[in-house]
Scaffold this motif. Sequence first.
Motif, PDB file in Angstrom:
ATOM      1  N   ASP A 188      -3.329  12.048  16.376  1.00 48.24           N
ATOM      2  CA  ASP A 188      -3.298  12.812  15.124  1.00 48.24           C
ATOM      3  C   ASP A 188      -4.691  13.144  14.590  1.00 48.24           C
ATOM      4  O   ASP A 188      -4.793  13.783  13.534  1.00 48.24           O
ATOM      5  N   ASP A 189      -5.733  12.685  15.282  1.00 51.25           N
ATOM      6  CA  ASP A 189      -7.085  13.057  14.845  1.00 51.25           C
ATOM      7  C   ASP A 189      -7.501  14.355  15.549  1.00 51.25           C
ATOM      8  O   ASP A 189      -6.813  14.823  16.464  1.00 51.25           O
ATOM      9  N   ASN A 190      -8.666  14.921  15.126  1.00 49.62           N
ATOM     10  CA  ASN A 190      -9.219  16.122  15.759  1.00 49.62           C
ATOM     11  C   ASN A 190     -10.277  15.691  16.778  1.00 49.62           C
ATOM     12  O   ASN A 190     -10.921  14.659  16.599  1.00 49.62           O
ATOM     13  N   VAL A 191     -10.452  16.486  17.841  1.00 49.35           N
ATOM     14  CA  VAL A 191     -11.463  16.150  18.843  1.00 49.35           C
ATOM     15  C   VAL A 191     -12.149  17.436  19.305  1.00 49.35           C
ATOM     16  O   VAL A 191     -11.520  18.498  19.397  1.00 49.35           O
ATOM     17  N   THR A 192     -13.435  17.336  19.582  1.00 52.64           N
ATOM     18  CA  THR A 192     -14.206  18.477  20.097  1.00 52.64           C
ATOM     19  C   THR A 192     -14.728  18.095  21.472  1.00 52.64           C
ATOM     20  O   THR A 192     -15.395  17.061  21.632  1.00 52.64           O
ATOM     21  N   ARG A 205      -5.003  17.384  15.603  1.00 54.83           N
ATOM     22  CA  ARG A 205      -3.749  16.584  15.608  1.00 54.83           C
ATOM     23  C   ARG A 205      -3.282  16.331  17.057  1.00 54.83           C
ATOM     24  O   ARG A 205      -2.177  16.705  17.441  1.00 54.83           O
ATOM     25  N   VAL A 206      -4.177  15.686  17.802  1.00 53.14           N
ATOM     26  CA  VAL A 206      -3.851  15.466  19.216  1.00 53.14           C
ATOM     27  C   VAL A 206      -2.652  14.529  19.351  1.00 53.14           C
ATOM     28  O   VAL A 206      -2.416  13.649  18.500  1.00 53.14           O
ATOM     29  N   ALA A 212      -5.349  24.540  19.025  1.00 54.51           N
ATOM     30  CA  ALA A 212      -6.549  24.586  19.867  1.00 54.51           C
ATOM     31  C   ALA A 212      -7.390  25.809  19.481  1.00 54.51           C
ATOM     32  O   ALA A 212      -6.837  26.861  19.127  1.00 54.51           O
ATOM     33  N   SER A 213      -8.724  25.635  19.541  1.00 53.72           N
ATOM     34  CA  SER A 213      -9.612  26.782  19.286  1.00 53.72           C
ATOM     35  C   SER A 213     -10.884  26.597  20.127  1.00 53.72           C
ATOM     36  O   SER A 213     -11.130  25.486  20.630  1.00 53.72           O
ATOM     37  N   MET A 214     -11.632  27.668  20.308  1.00 55.74           N
ATOM     38  CA  MET A 214     -12.864  27.606  21.099  1.00 55.74           C
ATOM     39  C   MET A 214     -14.015  28.117  20.239  1.00 55.74           C
ATOM     40  O   MET A 214     -13.866  29.119  19.518  1.00 55.74           O
ATOM     41  N   VAL A 238      -6.223   9.663  24.507  1.00 53.32           N
ATOM     42  CA  VAL A 238      -5.645   9.650  23.158  1.00 53.32           C
ATOM     43  C   VAL A 238      -5.231   8.213  22.858  1.00 53.32           C
ATOM     44  O   VAL A 238      -4.454   7.615  23.599  1.00 53.32           O
ATOM     45  N   LEU A 239      -5.780   7.673  21.810  1.00 53.74           N
ATOM     46  CA  LEU A 239      -5.504   6.276  21.460  1.00 53.74           C
ATOM     47  C   LEU A 239      -4.462   6.221  20.348  1.00 53.74           C
ATOM     48  O   LEU A 239      -4.380   7.142  19.524  1.00 53.74           O
TER      49      LEU A 239
END
Length: 418
Positions: free
Chosen positions: A31-35, A103-104, A86-88, A134-135
């Motif tokens: 549920d967190d964001n990741v780059t 929100r993974v 998802a975005s780039m 993903v934890l």
Amino acid sequence: MFVEFLLLSVVSTAVGLQVSIPKAVYEVARDDNVTLPCTFKPAKPDNPTVIVTWTAIPDAGNPVPVGTFYYPTNHMDIKKEYTGRASMKVDVPAGKTDLILTRVTLQENMEFECDVKIPGDDEGVTLATTNLVVLVAPSKPMCKIQGTAEYGQNINLTCVSAEGSPPPTYSWQRHNVQNIPQPLPPRATNNNGLLSLYNVSMDTSGYYICTSRNKIRSEICNLTLTVMPPSMNIGSTAGIIGGCVAALLVLLIVIYCCCCRKKEQPEEYGVPEDVAFQDKEPLEKQGDPRDDRSERSYDRRDRRDEGSEVNGSTIDRRERYDDRGSDYSDRRDRYDDRRDRYDDRRDDYDDRRDRYNDRRDDYDDRRERYDDRRDRYDDRRDRYDDRRDDYDDRSERYDDRDRPPSVPPNKPQRIDYD
Ligand SMILES: *[C@@H]1O[C@H](CO)[C@@H](O)[C@H](O)[C@H]1NC(C)=O
Ligand SMILES: *[C@@H]1O[C@H](CO)[C@@H](O)[C@H](O)[C@H]1NC(C)=O
Ligand SMILES: *[C@@H]1O[C@H](CO)[C@@H](O)[C@H](O)[C@H]1NC(C)=O
Ligand SMILES: *[C@@H]1O[C@H](CO)[C@@H](O)[C@H](O)[C@H]1NC(C)=O
């Protein structure tokens, strides 16, 4: 465009493109964001066309292109299932292209690939990969007691979190009643959340706290262990209570039955109602003359007398009815008596008849015996006759032998001849 790409690739430079991702693994809590960062260094600057693609490569199944960015038009295609998530972020002059996932979910726990295509620059390293982990924070664990918390028993304390990625590790602490940390009992063993306690006693009692932890977070649960003497455990207490309740029920049933018996007995053996009524009758009869006497002192004596007459006549009729009833019962009694006497006489007759039959049998027996005796007598008589004959014979023979010689034995012959 494809034809153009082919033409350009033929005239590629010798230095080549360099694509790289700084880290091999990126961790993110669910549920967190990741780059995911990706850098590229083309063989020569100022390329008219650059195409950057991020692809998700699951462990099983086909790779899915998450997004594609086209330079110089700055057009970006995002795969339908990643729309909104998802975005780039692409900076071609700086040679940077980041994939941003919001929100993974646990499904994104896979490999991601950064692929850069520059017409005329297809030599060198054109792609790079990294792993997204993903934890999942451990859920609040459940603390439970396995076994009976009784002196001398072996029990287990369990602690389990329903989820957690990577899987959480568990540790137990003990606090005393004042919430001051205490060492665990000496023989206690902790095996991945299963705390085994052996030969427990009052000293084993306390406040036990389990911590479930993985690299993201930790959660705790706690329980109060109260070790009791064997006789005081909940099971036997429940048994005793159950037994008491059962005994009480039986007692109630017995009492109820006894009460019922007592109620029934008067109905069965009590004085019949009509008899009771007859017993009451004389009291009323006694009361009537007294009433008459007292009424004589009143003025309206006539009416009263009438009333008493009416009253008296009903009583008379009633008495007569009762008399008739008693007559009937007397007659019935007499009838019953006569019937009894008849039965008695009949019994007598039957008895006499039996006795007669007995006597007749006796007589027959005696007659038989008499016949036997008569036969025996006849036999004896025969034998006597025989013996007499014998005797006669013998006496004749004697006579013949012992007669004085004066009589010649051949005398009859002589007589015949004479
Ligand atoms: C994740 O990104 C979304 C949108 O970009 C933002 O609204 C949200 O606050 C971010 N969440 C975190 C934990 O940073
Ligand atoms: C405690 O755990 C051990 C190991 O799993 C097991 O053998 C034992 O039967 C358990 N005891 C109780 C009371 O559940
Ligand atoms: C259990 O503990 C009691 C004292 O608490 C001790 O007397 C007994 O020997 C112990 N039993 C075992 C099997 O260890
Ligand atoms: C023990 O657990 C209860 C409920 O699970 C919680 O409310 C309480 O704060 C916990 N106590 C400690 C000391 O962790």
